[in-house]
Design a protein around this motif. Structure first.
Motif, short mmCIF file in Angstrom:
data_model
loop_
_atom_site.label_atom_id
_atom_site.label_comp_id
_atom_site.label_asym_id
_atom_site.label_seq_id
_atom_site.Cartn_x
_atom_site.Cartn_y
_atom_site.Cartn_z
N GLY A 207 -4.85 -9.02 4.88
CA GLY A 207 -4.25 -8.90 6.39
C GLY A 207 -3.72 -7.55 6.31
O GLY A 207 -4.33 -7.62 7.34
N HIS A 208 -3.92 -6.54 5.48
CA HIS A 208 -4.65 -5.51 5.83
C HIS A 208 -5.29 -4.81 5.69
O HIS A 208 -5.95 -4.50 6.41
N PHE A 209 -6.75 -5.70 5.11
CA PHE A 209 -7.99 -5.90 6.04
C PHE A 209 -8.30 -5.91 7.01
O PHE A 209 -8.93 -5.15 7.92
N MET B 203 0.94 -1.67 -0.01
CA MET B 203 0.11 -0.20 -0.27
C MET B 203 0.88 1.34 -0.16
O MET B 203 2.08 1.04 0.83
N ASN B 204 0.59 2.13 -0.08
CA ASN B 204 1.16 3.07 -0.40
C ASN B 204 1.24 4.05 0.76
O ASN B 204 0.47 3.86 1.50
N PHE C 223 -0.33 -4.23 9.09
CA PHE C 223 1.23 -2.91 7.98
C PHE C 223 2.14 -3.85 7.54
O PHE C 223 2.54 -4.64 8.55
N HIS C 224 2.68 -3.27 6.79
CA HIS C 224 4.16 -4.27 6.45
C HIS C 224 4.62 -3.82 7.31
O HIS C 224 5.17 -2.22 8.03
N PRO C 225 5.64 -4.35 7.97
CA PRO C 225 6.56 -4.37 9.04
C PRO C 225 7.43 -3.25 8.69
O PRO C 225 7.85 -2.28 10.10
ZN LIG Z 1 0.42 -4.44 0.56
#
Ligand SMILES: [Zn+2]
Lengths: 157, 384
Positions: B311-313, B1-2, B317-319
């Protein structure tokens, strides 16, 4: 996934280390590819690395390159994992270089090749905001047959 | 994701008054009613309200939370306006979530405090250590905003509040609807690839105590999907067909007419209520590649994409973000600061931002999660 014969490409591969004798360690995988258009790719090329993102990639913010168009064509044609790397290269080729003199020669064959129909869809999507490019590609998309024909048709704007 | 657009300071607004135009309290008695007679366990209860923000664009809600309950507030503008979470305050008066703490932070906690079009989701607790919740009256403050993030006064918003308390907080179950866009499931190779990828996703999450139950459906939607965050009425209509608030995983050719997008979640976290952004999208074509046929490696990659985007939903977040300057707000995922250490420490993590491929044709599996990442998923109220 894509075979050399069906893609029409001849890759000259260089081994990272020479083959070893029987019972030695496994032969290292090639880490460079020379594409048909002459571009030499490495597995750690910044453009390939950018395309390996899990999430969205912006064609407009790819790492700079002296001839990004040719590099995108080389990546699109190459057997590179994950499979979305060549697909993203084809999309960005359509988005950024539809007016390049080499564009038609590069992407034209994808529209009539079952093994590369996905690249044709990707390049069509890449030109989604370029009515002129879409018009030029439309006859190729509409002439497609087989599995990709209905998919190409629904990606024409 | 940005990284999302952060809220502009101009929207600072005093909390004024609650403006309820109508209230339709609606205790939920759907099929989650696996009530085992233990009064300490609350499978799921749902309250819905239609409210109007005040003259400063502020919405204030009182939440009646029982000890140990997880809860989720979904503000649904329904028209594409921006809705925003200002703060969440516990019964002791402690502000446990304040948007101002996160606008310039190097850590990502929840996108609720960045605002979202159509629907905004605040799930609490977020991390394991944020819970268990104290029973009593919690106060939620949100805003309705214009697209330039200035206040939008007197804006009607539908509110859904879901509460859940489980007997076993260490395991979870999720109902997933995999929905094929029009015509996509007429291609047997696509169906084969999707079903195999779903099996991979099921396996990844099962290793962390989360069980998927998957049903397949069709959705009358062009396979050239819009961005999830742009809102799609068909998503709301599909989600509304189910009582148990399943995750909606939509399978299309491409997303936003752009095969550079493999999968996309609408928000972190996304809403469990039926809204126009209640969906995760996945492009089958991006994974199958130029020949449109799924190899074993491509199936694994698509399964990982499904698990990553969903997982985002559910709130992860990204680690670490590519660039090594932003991290998730968890202390068991390393705050690494350069490519080498990040790939070494976190490269096998499901939520790592990119795939790591040591050769042209071989990429490493990314299926690990830290205990606290799993904790975020188990706290998502849509997880039983
Ligand atoms: Zn992602």
């Amino acid at each position: 996934m894509r075979t050399l014969l069906s893609s029409g490409l001849v890759f000259a591969t260089l081994l990272a280390s020479p083959p070893t004798a029987l019972a030695g360690p496994p032969v290292a995988a090639p880490d460079t590819i020379t594409a048909a258009n002459g571009v030499v790719l490495t597995n750690t090329d910044p453009v390939i690395t950018a395309f390996r993102s899990r999430d969205a990639v912006s064609c407009g913010s790819l790492p700079s390159d002296p001839d990004l168009a040719a590099k995108l064509d080389a990546i699109a044609e190459a057997d590179i994992a994950p499979s979305w790397v060549p697909m993203r290269a084809a999309t960005c080729l359509g988005e950024l270089y539809a007016n390049d003199a080499r564009f038609a020669d590069w992407v034209g064959p994808w529209f009539s090749d079952d093994d590369r129909g996905g690249l044709a869809v990707a390049v069509l999507d890449g030109t989604r905001s370029d009515a002129t490019a879409q018009q030029r590609l439309a006859p190729l998309a509409l002439a497609a047959t087989g599995r990709w024909a209905p998919i190409l048709a629904r990606h024409l704007r | 994701m940005n990284r999302p657009l952060h809220r502009q300071p101009s929207c600072l607004a005093p909390v004024l008054l609650l403006a309820l135009s109508a209230t339709t309290g609606c205790p939920y008695t759907g099929n989650n009613g696996k009530n085992n007679g233990d009064s300490a366990v609350n499978p799921l209860r749902i309250e819905t309200q239609s409210v109007v923000s005040d003259s400063g664009g502020v919405i204030t809600l009182s939440l009646d939370v029982q000890d140990g309950e997880r809860f989720q507030v979904v503000q649904d503008d329904g028209k594409g306006g921006v809705v925003f979470t200002d703060s969440l305050t516990d019964p002791s008066g402690t502000k446990v979530l304040d948007w101002q703490d996160w606008q310039t932070s190097k850590y990502s906690y929840t996108e609720a405090v960045y605002g979202a079009k159509y629907a905004n989701t605040t799930n609490w607790p977020i991390r394991e250590e944020d819970g268990p919740t104290r029973g009593g009256t919690w106060t939620f403050v949100g805003d309705t905003l214009k697209s330039n993030y200035s206040q939008k006064p007197n804006e009607p918003v539908d509110i859904t509040i879901a509460y859940r308390k489980d007997a076993d907080p260490t395991h979870g179950a999720v109902h997933v609807i995999v929905a094929y866009c029009t015509g996509v499931d007429s291609d047997p190779e696509v169906v084969r690839g999707v079903e195999a990828a779903v099996a991979t996703w099921t396996q990844i999450w099962a290793a962390f105590g989360i069980t998927l139950t998957v049903d397949y459906a069709e959705i009358a939607l062009d396979p050239a999907l819009p961005n999830t965050s742009d809102g799609e009425q068909a998503y709301q209509d599909l989600a509304a067909q189910y009582d148990d608030h399943p995750l909606i995983e939509v399978i299309g050719d491409s997303i936003a007419g752009d095969l550079t997008i493999l999968g996309e979640t609408s928000a972190i976290p996304g809403p469990m209520a039926a809204t126009q952004i209640t969906a995760v999208e996945v492009s089958w074509m991006g994974h199958a590649g130029g020949n449109g046929n799924f190899s074993d490696g491509e199936i694994q990659m698509m399964g990982e994409t499904m698990a990553h985007e969903t997982g985002h939903f559910l709130g992860m977040f990204h680690p670490v973000e590519d660039g090594w300057q932003y991290w998730d707000y968890l202390d068991d995922t390393e705050d690494c600061t350069n490519q080498n250490t990040c790939e070494a420490d976190l490269g096998s993590n499901l939520m790592f931002p990119y795939t790591i491929c040591t050769t042209f044709t071989s990429c490493d599996p990314q299926q690990d999660l830290s205990p606290k990442q799993v904790g975020i998923m188990l706290n998502y109220v849509g997880v039983e």
